[in-house]
Scaffold this active site. Structure first.
Site, short mmCIF file in Angstrom:
data_model
loop_
_atom_site.label_atom_id
_atom_site.label_comp_id
_atom_site.label_asym_id
_atom_site.label_seq_id
_atom_site.Cartn_x
_atom_site.Cartn_y
_atom_site.Cartn_z
N LEU A 167 2.56 6.87 -5.03
CA LEU A 167 3.83 7.28 -5.75
C LEU A 167 3.71 8.29 -6.37
O LEU A 167 4.71 9.04 -6.93
CB LEU A 167 4.63 5.94 -6.64
CG LEU A 167 5.07 4.91 -5.85
CD1 LEU A 167 5.63 3.88 -6.91
CD2 LEU A 167 5.89 4.94 -4.77
N ASP A 216 -9.53 2.51 -3.42
CA ASP A 216 -8.21 3.38 -2.40
C ASP A 216 -9.10 4.13 -1.49
O ASP A 216 -9.99 3.66 -0.80
CB ASP A 216 -7.50 3.92 -3.01
CG ASP A 216 -6.17 4.76 -2.19
OD1 ASP A 216 -5.87 3.68 -1.21
OD2 ASP A 216 -5.91 5.74 -2.38
N ASN A 251 -4.54 6.09 -7.21
CA ASN A 251 -5.31 7.76 -7.43
C ASN A 251 -3.97 8.40 -7.88
O ASN A 251 -3.57 9.66 -7.10
CB ASN A 251 -5.59 8.01 -5.82
CG ASN A 251 -4.21 7.98 -4.62
OD1 ASN A 251 -3.32 7.29 -4.90
ND2 ASN A 251 -4.44 8.80 -3.71
N HIS A 258 0.92 -1.23 0.02
CA HIS A 258 -0.10 0.05 0.14
C HIS A 258 0.87 1.43 0.01
O HIS A 258 1.37 1.89 0.87
CB HIS A 258 -0.93 -0.01 1.23
CG HIS A 258 -1.87 0.81 1.14
ND1 HIS A 258 -3.24 0.69 1.66
CD2 HIS A 258 -2.02 2.25 0.82
CE1 HIS A 258 -4.26 1.38 1.41
NE2 HIS A 258 -3.34 2.69 0.85
N ASN A 284 -5.97 8.91 7.61
CA ASN A 284 -7.08 8.53 7.40
C ASN A 284 -7.09 6.94 7.03
O ASN A 284 -6.36 6.70 5.85
CB ASN A 284 -7.89 9.06 6.32
CG ASN A 284 -9.32 8.84 6.30
OD1 ASN A 284 -9.90 8.64 7.16
ND2 ASN A 284 -10.14 8.85 5.08
N ASP A 310 1.37 2.48 3.88
CA ASP A 310 0.28 3.56 3.48
C ASP A 310 1.04 4.81 3.19
O ASP A 310 0.76 5.90 3.50
CB ASP A 310 -0.78 3.85 4.32
CG ASP A 310 -2.04 4.65 3.55
OD1 ASP A 310 -2.08 4.75 2.63
OD2 ASP A 310 -2.99 4.88 4.40
N HIS A 312 -5.53 -0.87 5.82
CA HIS A 312 -5.18 0.11 6.85
C HIS A 312 -6.40 -0.09 8.18
O HIS A 312 -6.81 0.81 8.52
CB HIS A 312 -4.94 1.27 6.50
CG HIS A 312 -5.69 2.13 5.74
ND1 HIS A 312 -7.10 2.07 5.66
CD2 HIS A 312 -5.40 2.64 4.41
CE1 HIS A 312 -7.64 2.72 4.72
NE2 HIS A 312 -6.53 2.90 3.82
#
Length: 437
Positions: free
Chosen positions: A66, A157, A97, A63, A283, A310, A237
């Site tokens: 980039l 995501d 994303n 996760h 988050n 993350d 997460h």
């Protein structure tokens, strides 16, 4: 016998002192120190004494963000892979994303091409394709096209799919191409506008909260769908006790659910928001001390299957605002192994858990190659110094993102060398060659 490229002596592996032979990009032998025959007069063999260093398989991060294409000022693929190499990660699963969103083969191929241009011998980008077109939650993305282009999973995501019927179809469609769905579990209404955990601390600080039930409700939905469809789901997460209890019950019933959490949810709680430190705005948010303890237990017992960073790099000016206006995310590739080792030092985890949580389980869940230190395995490994503390200054962090609560703090243990396919792709040891012919 294969030519021996590296003979690494006296390295610590799972509480034993071992010797390691590497040749032709593969593990040749790993055995008790002194029992491995040293190559005699072998031309080109590099011999290195690793006394004091610990051997780990090259890590996999399932996760990361980039940012390229579209937000290269935060991070680009080259800088993200530099941080991965220095942090001990040989494979990183890059979320969709980007801008444009990775919802078609052209974006996937672009990411893979940029990675190959930056690091021809790894670390490797493993793209995660968008679950829906534009991450808008309205229309399914072309799972087959994304799979053929090189995506290893699908996810919407940080924009969870509200339409449960569409999400069901997405799970079925992804399964047709052998892809798992990774879900960010957050009810879009309960948590809307929240910036930290809902509770006594958020009330005192005057910040809108995100309740734990916002996450747990979506976890329950996904588990019910996975059970009904008899299909796998991977939950991103996880941050709270309620979710852990739901996942534990599902696993006992044989539901095909796997889950991840991050080092920051195991180390820090909502009290870190005191002072309105934007580096800890994430988050899902940091939760209570009770949630931290529940997550630690879940990681130890296997209810939580893997750790992820993350990794969410942001430019400095984006975090230098009020807490409520700051973007969510911590830059984690540079520091994750040290933070995990902090849990080992405190007795929360064993050293062997690092291999399980950061490599072997991740590889099994997503069908990725991994080094289990058996003869013939890819020579993808890390030499880690558990006794070397370092200060995570902006200059020491290889990611463009310096948005970490560790900034300018001393943290324990450091990657000293990182090998992929028997080639040192990163080294802080002068004795190890960085580039081989």
């Amino acid at each position: 016998m294969a030519h021996v490229d590296f003979f690494i002596r006296n390295v610590s592996w799972q509480d034993r002192t071992c010797d390691l032979l590497i040749g032709e990009g593969r593990v040749l032998e790993l055995a008790e120190a002194g029992t491995v025959a040293a190559p005699q007069g072998a031309s080109g063999t590099e011999i290195f004494d690793a006394a004091g260093l610990t051997l780990l398989p090259s890590l996999i991060d399932a996760h990361v963000h980039l940012r390229e294409p579209g937000q290269e000022y935060k991070e680009d693929i080259a800088s993200g892979l530099s941080a991965a190499a220095g942090g001990g990660f040989g494979q990183v699963m890059a979320m969709a994303n980007t801008s444009p969103v990775n919802d078609n083969a052209s974006v996937t191929r672009f990411m893979l091409q940029k990675a190959a241009e930056s690091f021809a011998h790894g670390p490797w980008v493993r793209p995660v394709g968008a679950l829906t077109v534009g991450l808008l939650g309205k229309e399914l993305a072309a799972a087959g096209e994304l799979a053929r282009a090189g995506c290893v999973a699908l996810s919407n995501d940080g924009l969870p799919v509200e339409n449960t019927e569409l999400f069901r179809r997405a799970m079925e469609y992804a399964a047709d191409f052998g892809l798992k769905v990774i879900d960010h579990c957050e009810d879009p209404w309960l948590g809307k506008g929240g910036v930290m955990n809902e509770g006594e601390v958020s009330s005192r600080l005057g910040l809108k909260g995100i309740p734990t039930v916002s996450e747990a409700m979506q976890v329950a939905r996904d588990i019910l769908l996975a059970s009904y469809l008899d299909l796998p789901i991977h939950l991103a997460h996880i941050s709270c006790r309620q979710s852990v209890e739901l996942i534990a019950g599902a696993k006992e019933r044989g539901v095909k659910v796997t889950a991840e959490t991050c080092p920051h949810y195991l180390l820090w709680d909502e009290s870190r928001v005191e002072g309105y430190d934007t580096s800890v705005r994430v988050n899902p948010p940091l939760r209570t001390r009770d949630d931290v303890l529940a997550l630690r237990q879940a990681v130890r017992t296997g209810v939580i299957d893997i750790l992820v960073t993350d990794h969410a790099p942001h430019a400095a000016h984006e975090k230098e605002v009020t807490f409520a206006d700051a973007p969510s995310g911590i830059s984690g590739l540079d520091t994750a192994l040290s933070l995990t080792y902090e849990l080992v030092r405190s007795g929360e985890l064993e050293f062997a858990d690092i291999s399980r949580l950061w490599c072997w389980n991740t590889a099994a869940i997503f069908g990725l190659p991994a080094n289990r230190m058996q003869p013939g395995d890819p020579a993808d490994f890390v030499l880690f110094d558990p006794d070397l503390a370092w200060v995570a200054t902006a200059g020491a962090l290889l990611s463009k993102g310096k948005n970490t609560p560790c900034l300018d703090k001393e943290i324990p243990g450091r990657v000293m060398a990182h090998f992929l396919g028997g080639r040192a792709v990163f080294s802080r040891l002068e004795a190890i060659t960085l580039k081989r012919p």
